[in-house]
Write an enzyme that holds these catalytic residues in place. Structure first.
Site, PDB file in Angstrom:
ATOM      1  N   HIS A   1       0.569  -1.016   0.513  1.00  0.00           N
ATOM      2  CA  HIS A   1      -0.083  -0.304   0.042  1.00  0.00           C
ATOM      3  C   HIS A   1       0.622   1.624  -0.105  1.00  0.00           C
ATOM      4  O   HIS A   1       0.552   2.345  -0.977  1.00  0.00           O
ATOM      5  CB  HIS A   1      -1.416   0.214   1.217  1.00  0.00           C
ATOM      6  CG  HIS A   1      -2.417   1.010   1.125  1.00  0.00           C
ATOM      7  ND1 HIS A   1      -2.869   1.042   0.031  1.00  0.00           N
ATOM      8  CD2 HIS A   1      -2.191   2.103   1.012  1.00  0.00           C
ATOM      9  CE1 HIS A   1      -3.302   2.332  -0.433  1.00  0.00           C
ATOM     10  NE2 HIS A   1      -3.499   3.351   0.504  1.00  0.00           N
TER      11      HIS A   1
ATOM     12  N   TYR B   1       1.727   5.725  -2.572  1.00  0.00           N
ATOM     13  CA  TYR B   1       1.626   6.520  -2.144  1.00  0.00           C
ATOM     14  C   TYR B   1       3.313   7.155  -2.285  1.00  0.00           C
ATOM     15  O   TYR B   1       2.955   8.271  -2.615  1.00  0.00           O
ATOM     16  CB  TYR B   1       1.253   6.741  -0.661  1.00  0.00           C
ATOM     17  CG  TYR B   1       0.030   6.590  -0.437  1.00  0.00           C
ATOM     18  CD1 TYR B   1      -1.121   7.793  -0.844  1.00  0.00           C
ATOM     19  CD2 TYR B   1      -0.971   5.694   0.014  1.00  0.00           C
ATOM     20  CE1 TYR B   1      -1.942   7.876  -0.558  1.00  0.00           C
ATOM     21  CE2 TYR B   1      -1.863   5.618   0.334  1.00  0.00           C
ATOM     22  CZ  TYR B   1      -2.708   6.717  -0.177  1.00  0.00           C
ATOM     23  OH  TYR B   1      -4.149   6.762  -0.226  1.00  0.00           O
TER      24      TYR B   1
ATOM     25  N   HIS C   1      -9.651  -0.098 -11.236  1.00  0.00           N
ATOM     26  CA  HIS C   1      -9.511   1.022 -10.721  1.00  0.00           C
ATOM     27  C   HIS C   1      -7.451   1.231 -10.371  1.00  0.00           C
ATOM     28  O   HIS C   1      -7.302   2.643 -10.260  1.00  0.00           O
ATOM     29  CB  HIS C   1      -9.850   0.532  -8.866  1.00  0.00           C
ATOM     30  CG  HIS C   1      -9.491   1.084  -7.857  1.00  0.00           C
ATOM     31  ND1 HIS C   1      -9.427   2.107  -7.474  1.00  0.00           N
ATOM     32  CD2 HIS C   1      -7.320   0.880  -7.309  1.00  0.00           C
ATOM     33  CE1 HIS C   1      -8.907   2.609  -6.984  1.00  0.00           C
ATOM     34  NE2 HIS C   1      -7.578   1.943  -5.986  1.00  0.00           N
ATOM     35  N   PHE C   2      -7.038   1.075  -9.789  1.00  0.00           N
ATOM     36  CA  PHE C   2      -4.973   0.888 -10.823  1.00  0.00           C
ATOM     37  C   PHE C   2      -4.947   1.718 -11.463  1.00  0.00           C
ATOM     38  O   PHE C   2      -4.066   2.189 -11.693  1.00  0.00           O
ATOM     39  CB  PHE C   2      -4.743   0.085  -9.320  1.00  0.00           C
ATOM     40  CG  PHE C   2      -4.125  -1.323 -10.861  1.00  0.00           C
ATOM     41  CD1 PHE C   2      -3.360  -0.526 -10.969  1.00  0.00           C
ATOM     42  CD2 PHE C   2      -4.558  -2.430 -10.200  1.00  0.00           C
ATOM     43  CE1 PHE C   2      -2.571  -2.363 -12.469  1.00  0.00           C
ATOM     44  CE2 PHE C   2      -3.743  -3.184 -11.035  1.00  0.00           C
ATOM     45  CZ  PHE C   2      -3.262  -3.113 -12.069  1.00  0.00           C
ATOM     46  N   HIS C   3      -5.107   1.719 -12.729  1.00  0.00           N
ATOM     47  CA  HIS C   3      -5.136   1.997 -14.285  1.00  0.00           C
ATOM     48  C   HIS C   3      -5.307   3.622 -14.051  1.00  0.00           C
ATOM     49  O   HIS C   3      -4.553   4.303 -14.391  1.00  0.00           O
ATOM     50  CB  HIS C   3      -4.936   1.218 -15.087  1.00  0.00           C
ATOM     51  CG  HIS C   3      -4.727   0.313 -15.906  1.00  0.00           C
ATOM     52  ND1 HIS C   3      -4.459  -0.928 -15.199  1.00  0.00           N
ATOM     53  CD2 HIS C   3      -3.961   0.116 -16.613  1.00  0.00           C
ATOM     54  CE1 HIS C   3      -3.672  -1.346 -15.624  1.00  0.00           C
ATOM     55  NE2 HIS C   3      -2.580  -0.773 -16.412  1.00  0.00           N
TER      56      HIS C   3
ATOM     57  N   ARG D   1      -9.174 -10.635 -13.335  1.00  0.00           N
ATOM     58  CA  ARG D   1      -8.397 -10.370 -13.981  1.00  0.00           C
ATOM     59  C   ARG D   1      -6.998 -11.046 -14.517  1.00  0.00           C
ATOM     60  O   ARG D   1      -7.179 -12.488 -14.043  1.00  0.00           O
ATOM     61  CB  ARG D   1      -7.308  -9.120 -12.907  1.00  0.00           C
ATOM     62  CG  ARG D   1      -6.403  -9.915 -11.466  1.00  0.00           C
ATOM     63  CD  ARG D   1      -6.567  -9.047 -10.821  1.00  0.00           C
ATOM     64  NE  ARG D   1      -5.317  -8.220 -10.672  1.00  0.00           N
ATOM     65  CZ  ARG D   1      -4.840  -7.420  -9.882  1.00  0.00           C
ATOM     66  NH1 ARG D   1      -5.012  -7.817  -8.323  1.00  0.00           N
ATOM     67  NH2 ARG D   1      -3.589  -6.546  -9.841  1.00  0.00           N
ATOM     68  N   ARG D   2      -5.865 -10.722 -14.687  1.00  0.00           N
ATOM     69  CA  ARG D   2      -4.538 -11.356 -15.535  1.00  0.00           C
ATOM     70  C   ARG D   2      -5.088 -13.075 -15.461  1.00  0.00           C
ATOM     71  O   ARG D   2      -4.139 -14.127 -15.329  1.00  0.00           O
ATOM     72  CB  ARG D   2      -3.936 -12.615 -13.899  1.00  0.00           C
ATOM     73  CG  ARG D   2      -3.379 -10.947 -13.306  1.00  0.00           C
ATOM     74  CD  ARG D   2      -2.539 -11.640 -11.797  1.00  0.00           C
ATOM     75  NE  ARG D   2      -2.098 -10.281 -11.488  1.00  0.00           N
ATOM     76  CZ  ARG D   2      -2.576 -10.352  -9.788  1.00  0.00           C
ATOM     77  NH1 ARG D   2      -3.134 -10.643  -8.933  1.00  0.00           N
ATOM     78  NH2 ARG D   2      -1.844  -9.028  -9.004  1.00  0.00           N
TER      79      ARG D   2
END
Lengths: 540, 166
Positions: free
Chosen positions: A217, A221, A368-370, A431-432
């Site tokens: 996580h 950041y 989400h993370f893209h 995913r994947r």
């Protein structure tokens, strides 16, 4: 105060970062194409998973680490008006990281490390992959030490003075990364490398996943803080205004530092090796770390509103149109905030403890993370590059409109790519996967979205290549920049005194130590208190 | 600290939103016992086949003495074994799953059945399926080059039409 040698040094970092980005973008487009099943000729799970692993490592580790190091060196020299501390050591850090990247690239590109960038033992990669990744991290530690050293030197030379905000945030990021990378370092040094070399026979995947979650996580950041530095320290001025609040900006960075570390179990919500109590504790922390981002959204929007009104914007919404949308930094900030709102919403769904079951490991997650990383974060990396390029190369950007076209297409590409992924995730697509082979009616609902993501991937690849073209052409053929614009990058206003808690990190490091012991102490210790069963190595 | 009135108001708004979301999660977790899977239970994944709960002849659906339906599955490259299971709708069912090799994940789309399966640990999850139908059980964690092909079939039928094998 970047001298010529330091400028060259920073440019080296940026070019390694952006070369990795270019290659990874090509791989990304190949992946959406292969995954759709449209072209049977390129179907290959072997190539696909080698590509996914390389794409992840290049984007998440190489682009970010080199960009953050280069931007950090530039920020420290400009904000503190100090020369780079110990350039020789800094170069050692750079070459260590380059050597690590090259070492890891060999097994990655030859399909000997298709373990994804999250490592995933007990599937085992070639030893060089783990050693390369370690060297990359060790190189970045050199950067951390130089950042902290420059911050301490400046404080010694300016007793009682307020550290300029960009450097305060950069130091926070260096400290964050030292804390964060410790988890993966423990995993790689004490579990994966001895196991890959054959010194031990087995590895405990439960412990490995727990240690990786420690890093997983806060690393996000680590990537995001440079973007926030740009939002706080460059965007208000570029829009023609000023920062709404310097103090709350510091509060936001401190909260990001402290709260992003002890919350990694939201990656393990669905895992069997950790209990519900600790998962719930990490869930609480995960929601708290939304606060600094909500704070940032407010402060940046307020700063932009002041700028818009100064420029003649009136009414409830009129200031938005009055903003300088043709300024790349401002444009990127506005698009970034839009993506942050959408991505933040998705993130809250992911963070929601038991509700995570609905979306865990589905296409929703890369969606989400893209959106948050390639969108919110990387679009600001691009804007920072445009902003710093004249100062670093001595030449102006070769075109004023091309960067705008590039940023808009990047934004549109992200939206077209990630919206279908969110829907596919809700429709249950994992995913994947490299192809859809399930004999189920459900998969019929997936097809239109698979096609849409190819369009998104194509737009993003075109935009990525345009980005590299603009930087290369400007550096080679751009008009010489007038001397006055060369060193405009220091926005530091080290004026108003702030509380010592917002001017240092000693107390915060102690707070982190306590929180980490509370949230990770027993969950790691339990593996040594119970009889656990290791796993032998598996190929793929 | 100098905090502008607008900032103060916003902090209250942001804090309230976070408190509301967190309150909902903590409340449902404690009052309704809604948690993701999670209780540490170890097992030697290398010897599942040698006997015990995860031996081949013990796998599948069974009804316990207390009437509770239990499904025991082994996840291994590339399937969840047994490959076909049939369950009644609207009934709480406990799944116990162990991996015989690497990391796997199980997910039945459109249902609440989902958990990671980590070698060395037993995954336990209890859920119910509201609607009859055919559901694929998909592996949702990368487990090797055949990962795309790892799936099994779950058929959910009306409780009246469901007859346990044993």
């Amino acid at each position: 105060m970047l001298d010529t040698a330091s400028k060259k040094f920073v440019l080296y970092h940026f070019w390694v970062a952006f070369a990795a980005f270019g290659l990874a973008s090509v791989l990304g487009f190949y992946q959406v194409l292969e995954r759709s099943g449209l072209l049977p000729l390129i179907e290959s799970s072997r190539v696909y998973f080698a590509s996914v692993s390389t794409h992840g490592v290049l984007m998440a580790f190489v682009l970010t680490t080199f960009f953050i190091m280069g931007f950090g060196y530039a920020t420290a020299c400009n904000a503190l008006r100090m020369p780079l501390w110990n350039p020789r050591l800094a170069w050692v850090g750079f070459w260590l990281a380059v050597a690590g990247t090259l070492l890891a690239a060999v097994p990655l590109l030859s399909g000997k490390a298709s373990v994804l960038y999250t490592f995933y033992p007990p599937i085992q990669a070639h030893t060089l992959f783990y050693i390369g990744a370690t060297l990359l991290v060790v190189g970045s530690w050199v950067w951390c030490f130089i950042m902290i050293r420059m911050y301490l030197d400046w404080k010694k030379q300016h007793p009682g003075a307020t550290v300029p905000l960009p450097m305060y945030a950069t130091t926070a990021n260096a400290i964050l990364w030292l804390w964060a990378s410790l988890g993966v370092a423990l995993e790689v040094l004490f579990q994966l490398i001895p196991w890959a070399l054959g010194w031990v026979d087995t590895v405990d995947p439960g412990l490995a996943r727990t240690l990786f979650s420690w890093t997983l996580h806060p690393i996000v950041y680590f990537w995001l803080i440079p973007a926030y530095i740009a939002l706080y320290s460059r965007v208000p001025q570029a829009a023609g205004g000023r920062l709404f609040s310097d103090e709350l900006a510091r509060v936001a960075f401190v909260m990001l530092l402290v709260l992003s570390l002890p919350i990694g179990f939201h990656h393990l919500y669905m895992d069997p090796e950790q209990g519900s109590g600790f998962k719930l504790a990490h869930a609480v922390g995960t929601f708290l770390v939304a606060l600094p981002t909500l704070l940032t959204g407010f402060t940046v929007t307020a700063s932009l509103e002041m700028a818009g009104r100064t420029r003649g914007g009136v009414g409830l919404m009129g200031w938005i149109g009055a903003l300088p949308w043709r300024n790349p930094v401002v444009l990127a900030a506005l698009l970034s905030l839009l993506m942050l709102i959408a991505g933040g919403f998705g993130g809250i769904v992911n963070a929601s403890y038991a509700m995570n079951t609905m979306v865990h490991n589905t296409a929703w997650v890369p969606g989400h993370f893209h959106l948050i990383f390639a969108g919110t974060t990387v679009i600001l990396y691009m804007a920072i590059a445009y902003d710093l390029w004249p100062g670093l190369t001595g030449r102006q950007l070769h075109s004023t409109s091309a960067p705008l076209l590039q940023l808009w297409t990047w934004f549109i590409g992200i939206i077209v790519l990630t919206s279908p992924w969110h829907v596919l995730g809700l429709l249950g697509q994992p995913r994947r996967i490299s192809s859809v082979t399930y004999n189920s009616l459900l998969t019929l609902a997936w097809t239109p979205y698979e096609l849409a993501m190819i369009v998104g991937g194509a737009i993003m690849l075109a935009s990525a290549l345009l980005f590299l073209h603009i930087l290369a052409k400007s550096q080679k053929k751009g008009v010489m920049a007038p001397a006055s614009t060369l060193d405009q990058t220091d926005s530091a206003e080290s004026g108003a005194p702030v509380h010592s808690l917002l001017n240092g990190f000693k107390v915060w490091n102690l707070v982190i130590l306590v929180l980490m012991l509370a949230n990770y102490g027993y969950p790691i210790l339990q593996f040594f208190l119970t009889r656990t069963y290791g796993s032998v190595a598996f190929g793929y | 600290m100098h905090i502008h009135t607008l900032e103060r108001n916003w902090l209250w708004v942001a804090g309230s939103v976070v408190a509301l979301l967190l309150g909902t999660i903590v409340y449902t977790a404690i009052a309704h016992n809604i948690h993701p899977p999670g209780q540490m239970e170890t097992i030697d994944s290398a010897s599942l086949h040698l006997g015990g709960e995860f031996a081949e002849d013990q796998l599948g659906v069974r009804v316990g003495a207390d009437g509770q339906i239990r499904v025991t599955l082994v996840a291994a490259r590339y399937g969840f074994f047994p490959r076909n299971i049939e369950l009644p709708s609207g009934t709480p069912i406990t799944f116990r799953i162990a991996s015989a090799d690497v990391l796997h994940g199980i997910h039945a789309p459109m249902t609440n059945l989902g958990t990671m399966i980590v070698p060395g640990y037993v995954s336990t999850v209890t859920t119910l399926f509201p609607k009859p139908g055919e559901y694929p059980l998909l592996c949702n964690e990368y487990c090797g080059l055949g990962h795309d092909h790892m799936w099994s079939k779950l058929t959910v039928v009306d409780p009246q039409n469901w007859h346990p094998d044993r």
